[in-house]
Write an enzyme that holds these catalytic residues in place. Structure first.
Site, short mmCIF file in Angstrom:
data_model
loop_
_atom_site.label_atom_id
_atom_site.label_comp_id
_atom_site.label_asym_id
_atom_site.label_seq_id
_atom_site.Cartn_x
_atom_site.Cartn_y
_atom_site.Cartn_z
N SER A 200 37.03 32.39 35.42
CA SER A 200 35.91 31.70 36.04
C SER A 200 35.22 30.83 35.00
CB SER A 200 34.90 32.72 36.60
OG SER A 200 33.68 32.10 36.94
N LYS B 221 34.93 38.43 33.11
CA LYS B 221 35.86 37.30 33.02
C LYS B 221 35.94 36.74 31.59
CE LYS B 221 37.35 37.14 37.26
NZ LYS B 221 38.78 37.42 37.57
#
Length: 228
Positions: free
Chosen positions: A134, A157
């Site tokens: 992301s 992430k």
């Protein structure tokens, strides 16, 4: 054509990635925690279903036995439990339990799958791993102020990005990259995303099909490399 496994693929970005890769002629294993839903999705797409719960050692090991041969692994399965009906859980509200729940799927699950499928990938002539990350994982973006108040999902992430770099160094014969699909309308964000799954899956599909001379250890969106 390649043999591809996609985790968390019975809906959303994983499902769309499977659809596009099947159309491109690849043999696609559609991984799903709920086998019945995965079977329905696979039948729709012409893919092969495999039960795969990334939080379970036994499930992942059984999936590796079922798949048998693999060229491309797409680590797509992910959760964002900080997205609630009343909004995003902020730093002031963050608990260790929420962080642990997020990491169990987004990081530990990814590593569990990598560990189980590495022997299959190492037998491939052109192995590829795509880790779905992301833009929120970017420390540069966070420092600049993204406006996103959540903590657990971006941190998980960011850890995925580091795993990507370290595995790319450890396995130079593989092409291992992280991708940012963009803010896509899926169940993950309760449909709040601003783009379609077709748009979001484009970079995943592209990086899943790179050759042995392609990049590795990188972090990309549809426009190119992203700042770490």
């Amino acid at each position: 054509m390649s043999s591809v496994l996609i985790t968390g693929a019975n809906k959303g970005l994983g499902h769309e990635t499977a659809r596009q890769l099947v159309l491109a002629g690849h043999t696609v294993w559609l991984g799903s925690r709920d086998f019945a839903r995965g079977l329905q999705a696979a039948d729709r797409l012409g893919a092969r279903p495999v039960q795969l719960d990334v939080t379970s050692d036994a499930s992942v090991a059984a999936a590796a036995e079922t798949v048998g041969e693999l060229d491309v692994l797409v680590n797509n399965a992910g959760i964002a439990p900080e997205w609630t009906e009343s909004g995003v859980v902020s730093a002031a509200e963050l608990t260790a339990d929420l962080m642990r729940e997020t990491f169990e799927v987004n990081l530990f699950g990814l590593v569990r799958v990598l560990h189980a499928f590495l022997p299959l990938l190492q037998r491939s002539a052109a192995p590829v791993v795509v880790n779905v990350s992301s833009r929120l994982a970017s420390l540069a973006t966070a420092a600049a102020g993204s406006g996103y108040p959540g903590v657990a999902y971006p941190v998980s992430k960011a850890a995925v990005n580091m795993v990507t770099v370290q595995y790319a160094k450890a396995f130079p014969n593989m092409r291992i990259n992280a991708v940012e699909p963009g803010f896509t309308a899926t169940d993950l964000n309760r449909g709040a995303g601003r783009q379609t799954v077709e748009q979001g899956a484009e970079i995943i599909v592209r990086m899943a099909q790179i050759g042995p001379d392609g990049p590795t250890g990188g972090y990309f969106d549809a426009e190119g490399p992203l700042p770490w």
